[in-house]
Design an enzyme around this catalytic site. Structure first.
Site, PDB file in Angstrom:
ATOM      1  N   ASP A  33       7.800  91.064  38.657  1.00  0.00           N
ATOM      2  CA  ASP A  33       7.094  91.999  39.520  1.00  0.00           C
ATOM      3  C   ASP A  33       7.583  91.871  40.963  1.00  0.00           C
ATOM      4  O   ASP A  33       7.258  90.893  41.645  1.00  0.00           O
ATOM      5  CB  ASP A  33       5.590  91.687  39.426  1.00  0.00           C
ATOM      6  CG  ASP A  33       4.746  92.557  40.329  1.00  0.00           C
ATOM      7  OD1 ASP A  33       5.239  93.602  40.799  1.00  0.00           O
ATOM      8  OD2 ASP A  33       3.583  92.180  40.576  1.00  0.00           O
ATOM      9  N   SER A  36       4.714  91.536  43.970  1.00  0.00           N
ATOM     10  CA  SER A  36       3.852  90.388  44.239  1.00  0.00           C
ATOM     11  C   SER A  36       4.729  89.139  44.306  1.00  0.00           C
ATOM     12  O   SER A  36       5.941  89.216  44.050  1.00  0.00           O
ATOM     13  CB  SER A  36       2.761  90.242  43.170  1.00  0.00           C
ATOM     14  OG  SER A  36       3.322  89.866  41.920  1.00  0.00           O
ATOM     15  N   ASN A  38       3.443  85.594  43.428  1.00  0.00           N
ATOM     16  CA  ASN A  38       2.999  84.397  42.692  1.00  0.00           C
ATOM     17  C   ASN A  38       3.452  84.419  41.243  1.00  0.00           C
ATOM     18  O   ASN A  38       3.578  85.477  40.638  1.00  0.00           O
ATOM     19  CB  ASN A  38       1.474  84.292  42.705  1.00  0.00           C
ATOM     20  CG  ASN A  38       0.944  83.871  44.058  1.00  0.00           C
ATOM     21  OD1 ASN A  38       0.756  84.707  44.929  1.00  0.00           O
ATOM     22  ND2 ASN A  38       0.731  82.590  44.228  1.00  0.00           N
ATOM     23  N   TRP A  40       2.017  83.167  37.670  1.00  0.00           N
ATOM     24  CA  TRP A  40       0.845  82.618  36.962  1.00  0.00           C
ATOM     25  C   TRP A  40       0.923  82.955  35.486  1.00  0.00           C
ATOM     26  O   TRP A  40       1.508  83.965  35.087  1.00  0.00           O
ATOM     27  CB  TRP A  40      -0.476  83.097  37.582  1.00  0.00           C
ATOM     28  CG  TRP A  40      -0.800  84.539  37.396  1.00  0.00           C
ATOM     29  CD1 TRP A  40      -0.524  85.553  38.244  1.00  0.00           C
ATOM     30  CD2 TRP A  40      -1.480  85.127  36.268  1.00  0.00           C
ATOM     31  NE1 TRP A  40      -0.970  86.742  37.720  1.00  0.00           N
ATOM     32  CE2 TRP A  40      -1.555  86.511  36.515  1.00  0.00           C
ATOM     33  CE3 TRP A  40      -2.023  84.613  35.089  1.00  0.00           C
ATOM     34  CZ2 TRP A  40      -2.160  87.388  35.616  1.00  0.00           C
ATOM     35  CZ3 TRP A  40      -2.618  85.505  34.196  1.00  0.00           C
ATOM     36  CH2 TRP A  40      -2.689  86.867  34.482  1.00  0.00           C
ATOM     37  N   TYR A  76      -7.578  92.578  41.661  1.00  0.00           N
ATOM     38  CA  TYR A  76      -6.857  93.829  41.533  1.00  0.00           C
ATOM     39  C   TYR A  76      -7.806  94.933  41.119  1.00  0.00           C
ATOM     40  O   TYR A  76      -8.991  94.693  40.903  1.00  0.00           O
ATOM     41  CB  TYR A  76      -5.675  93.695  40.562  1.00  0.00           C
ATOM     42  CG  TYR A  76      -5.974  92.941  39.304  1.00  0.00           C
ATOM     43  CD1 TYR A  76      -6.369  93.594  38.167  1.00  0.00           C
ATOM     44  CD2 TYR A  76      -5.840  91.551  39.275  1.00  0.00           C
ATOM     45  CE1 TYR A  76      -6.623  92.901  37.008  1.00  0.00           C
ATOM     46  CE2 TYR A  76      -6.091  90.840  38.115  1.00  0.00           C
ATOM     47  CZ  TYR A  76      -6.487  91.526  36.986  1.00  0.00           C
ATOM     48  OH  TYR A  76      -6.739  90.822  35.845  1.00  0.00           O
ATOM     49  N   ASP A 215       9.007  98.773  43.453  1.00  0.00           N
ATOM     50  CA  ASP A 215       8.127  97.856  42.729  1.00  0.00           C
ATOM     51  C   ASP A 215       8.324  97.952  41.217  1.00  0.00           C
ATOM     52  O   ASP A 215       7.892  98.925  40.591  1.00  0.00           O
ATOM     53  CB  ASP A 215       6.666  98.178  43.086  1.00  0.00           C
ATOM     54  CG  ASP A 215       5.695  97.213  42.422  1.00  0.00           C
ATOM     55  OD1 ASP A 215       6.130  96.160  41.929  1.00  0.00           O
ATOM     56  OD2 ASP A 215       4.489  97.525  42.411  1.00  0.00           O
ATOM     57  N   THR A 218       4.987  98.397  38.997  1.00  0.00           N
ATOM     58  CA  THR A 218       4.236  99.644  38.926  1.00  0.00           C
ATOM     59  C   THR A 218       5.004 100.584  38.007  1.00  0.00           C
ATOM     60  O   THR A 218       6.219 100.725  38.149  1.00  0.00           O
ATOM     61  CB  THR A 218       4.072 100.273  40.319  1.00  0.00           C
ATOM     62  OG1 THR A 218       3.274  99.409  41.133  1.00  0.00           O
ATOM     63  CG2 THR A 218       3.392 101.636  40.248  1.00  0.00           C
TER      64      THR A 218
END
Lengths: 320, 42
Positions: A33, A36, A38, A40, A76, A215, A218
């Site tokens: 992505d 963003s 991070n 996880w 989100y 992005d 998306t």
């Protein structure tokens, strides 16, 4: 304390790759992505339906795991993910990143149950990262694991396979013509300036210029509601519950939509921006929202090979 | 030295939910805001 960071939760996302965390390695499907920062994954400390439908990281099974313990909260639009931070070895395509900080989820939104990917690997700038967690790509650069401080993305249009993320360089097999390099207008996301959006030689949106984020996290092309209404009206689409539909029989007659960026034209034919839906006919790939920002998501990136150059803070685009 | 990670194009959550007849329920219950991930900075 860890500040909340908004995250992706897009029902249209469909591309994922496999990484591993820990020793011995535990494998996860993640969305790469660029919107963003991070990393996880689900953890054994999560027992919701969303987590139970995915692979969970078990820190007790990894000899290289170290606890950080700081809480992580990612909010989100359709829910939230909470958890905590830890460190471990992360392997991405044969690159081994040691002591990578990442999030272990404890709760996830119900919606996540239906995503094939287990987690998210963010590829935006570190200043966006929750709790200042160093992103995976920054650790790759800092450790000298890659030849060039850039990565590139090819998203295949139709095939289940063939899409690829390339770290450290550009794969010339996946694009034709020359690369257009576009300087970033904000080094937080992969944000660029779009001069206008046009069709049949007329400006149909983004009149006078606008800001857009490139992005991979998306699925559609998103823009200000008024501009998106203009484009869809011009395409002859009808609106229903915020989605824009056209007759699948009309795709062959529908016009190209062109994004004018940095003096170059990036054209999308209807076959790219229209997609069939199982129960809803054909949908356009243009979705509206309430801010002035645009997002150039997977609909755009399937047509244009994208290069994300951290060394020179530029985005490169070339015909895929 | 290029390091490549193949990406699989799997079913989206929407496709899965449509197949199960749950899409309308979910989209109303969990409306998607594409800007949510960027709101903190804009």
């Amino acid at each position: 304390a860890v500040g909340p960071e908004s995250m992706t939760n897009d029902a249209g996302l469909s591309y994922y790759g496999v990484i591993s965390i820990g020793n011995p390695p535990q494998s996860f499907k993640v969305i790469f992505d660029t919107g963003s920062s991070n990393l996880w994954v689900p953890s054994i400390y999560c027992n919701s339906a969303a987590c139970n439908n995915h692979v969970k990281f078990d820190p007790g099974r990894s000899s290289t795991y170290r606890q950080n313990g700081s809480p992580l909260s990612i909010t989100y639009g359709t829910g939230s993910m909470t958890g905590f931070l830890g460190y471990d070895t992360v392997t991405v395509g044969g690159l081994t990143v040691t002591n990578q900080i990442f999030g272990l989820s404890q709760t996830e939104a119900p919606f996540m149950q239906y995503m094939q990917a287990d987690g998210i690997l963010g590829l935006a700038y570190p200043s966006l990262s929750a709790s200042g967690a160093t992103p995976v790509f920054d650790n790759m650069m800092n450790a000298g694991l890659i030849d060039q401080n850039l990565f590139s993305v090819y998203l295949s249009s139709n095939n289940q396979r063939g899409s690829v993320v390339t770290f450290g360089g550009v794969d010339t097999n996946h694009y034709s013509d020359s690369i257009t390099w576009i300087p970033l207008s904000n080094e937080l996301y992969w944000q660029i300036t779009v001069d206008s959006v046009s069709g049949n030689g007329q400006v149909v949106a983004c009149n006078g210029g606008c800001q857009a984020i490139v992005d991979t996290g998306t699925s559609l092309i998103v823009g200000p509601q008024g501009d998106i209404d203009n484009i869809n009206y011009w395409l002859g689409a009808s609106s229903q519950n915020g989605e824009y539909m056209v007759s699948c029989n009309n795709i062959g007659q529908m016009p190209d939509v062109t994004f004018n960026i940095n003096g170059q034209q990036f054209t999308l034919p209807a076959s790219v921006y229209i997609s069939p839906s199982q129960n809803y006919g054909c949908l356009t790939g243009f979705s509206g929202q309430g801010t002035n920002l645009w997002i150039l998501g997977d609909v755009f990136l399937r047509q244009y090979y994208s290069i994300f150059n951290r060394g020179q803070n530029m985005v490169g685009l070339a015909k895929a | 030295c290029l390091v490549q990670i193949p990406l699989e194009k799997g079913k989206s959550a929407r496709e899965v939910l449509e197949e199960q007849g749950l899409w309308e329920e979910y989209r109303q219950k969990y409306p998607y805001n594409p800007m949510a991930k960027f709101d903190g900075s804009f």
